[in-house]
Design a protein around this motif. Structure first.
Motif: not given
Length: 252
Positions: A18-45
């Motif tokens: 869940v994102h915070g305030s002052f986050v537009g749709w474009d930022s949601v898309l960018t942050d979602s993609y990067n957050t997914y990679l961030w989490l998956r890279s921490a435990a790829p197995q």
């Protein structure tokens, strides 16, 4: 919703971001993609389902910062109702972790308070006809730059039922967060933000046995004065630190 449920890996936990305030749709898309990679890279197995919960946070109707921040804080809190509706429709056997940033932490705290038996802005889950069984669910929480009062999870406080159904809560503490330095003056009767102080000595006393469920992890040296979520997902070591909560590592 049917398409979402069908896409879920039945053998993996679910993480809801869940994102915070002052986050537009474009930022949601960018942050979602990067957050997914961030989490998956921490435990790829380890498998993981990731859902990104977005809410209308980019409106500034008054253009007066304190007023708009207060309005968005209340909106983030009320969106806890919608977050619980999402959770109620997810398969019951799934373990669920919730990752909230800034006002998104308020949405998560609000949802857990509702699930734990409380009410938000005068409305409970029972009033909405929603039932979520705590015995059937396991929840783990991670807060980043949490824009909530440090005492709000204490019994009898604003989100005092929030730990009733929570296995553990990790608060990423950053005493250097420059934006949250001004948190106490943005709203009347506000205390210091949980992200800056962590759970204080008095908070830990008030929590009683529930104190064993909360953990502060200091990320001040990594994040510095930053507040926005890219400051967090640019550090793989932070993702590695929260792996036990997000992936339900060592879960019973």
């Amino acid at each position: 919703m049917e398409s979402l449920v069908q896409s879920i890996d039945p053998n993996a936990p679910i993480c809801i971001m869940v994102h915070g305030s002052f986050v537009g749709w474009d930022s949601v898309l960018t942050d979602s993609y990067n957050t997914y990679l961030w989490l998956r890279s921490a435990a790829p197995q380890m498998p993981l389902n990731v859902i990104f919960f977005t809410w209308p946070s980019d409106e500034t109707p008054t253009k007066i910062l304190p007023l708009d921040v207060n309005m968005l804080g209340k909106r983030a809190e009320y969106n806890g109702h919608y977050l619980t509706r999402l959770i109620a429709q997810l398969p019951e056997h799934h373990q669920i972790s919730l990752l909230g940033h800034s006002h998104g932490a308020r949405t998560v705290a609000s949802a857990m308070h509702l699930i734990g038996g409380g009410s938000v802005q005068g409305v409970s889950l029972q009033d909405c006809g929603i039932h979520i069984c705590c015995r059937c669910r396991h929840f783990r929480i991670v807060f980043a730059a949490a824009a909530i009062n440090h005492n709000w999870l204490n019994p009898g406080e604003r989100y005092g039922c929030g730990l009733n159904c929570t296995d553990c809560l990790i608060n990423l503490r950053n005493h250097k967060d420059r934006i949250l330095l001004f948190y106490p003056i943005l709203a009347p009767i506000s205390r210091r933000a949980l992200a800056r102080t962590g759970f204080t000595y008095l908070d830990r006393r008030a929590l009683g046995d529930d104190v064993n469920r909360v953990h502060d992890i200091d990320v001040s040296q990594c994040i510095g004065a930053g507040h926005m979520f890219p400051n967090y997902y640019s550090h793989p070591e932070i993702a590695e630190t929260i792996v036990p909560a997000i992936f339900f590592q060592n879960a019973q």
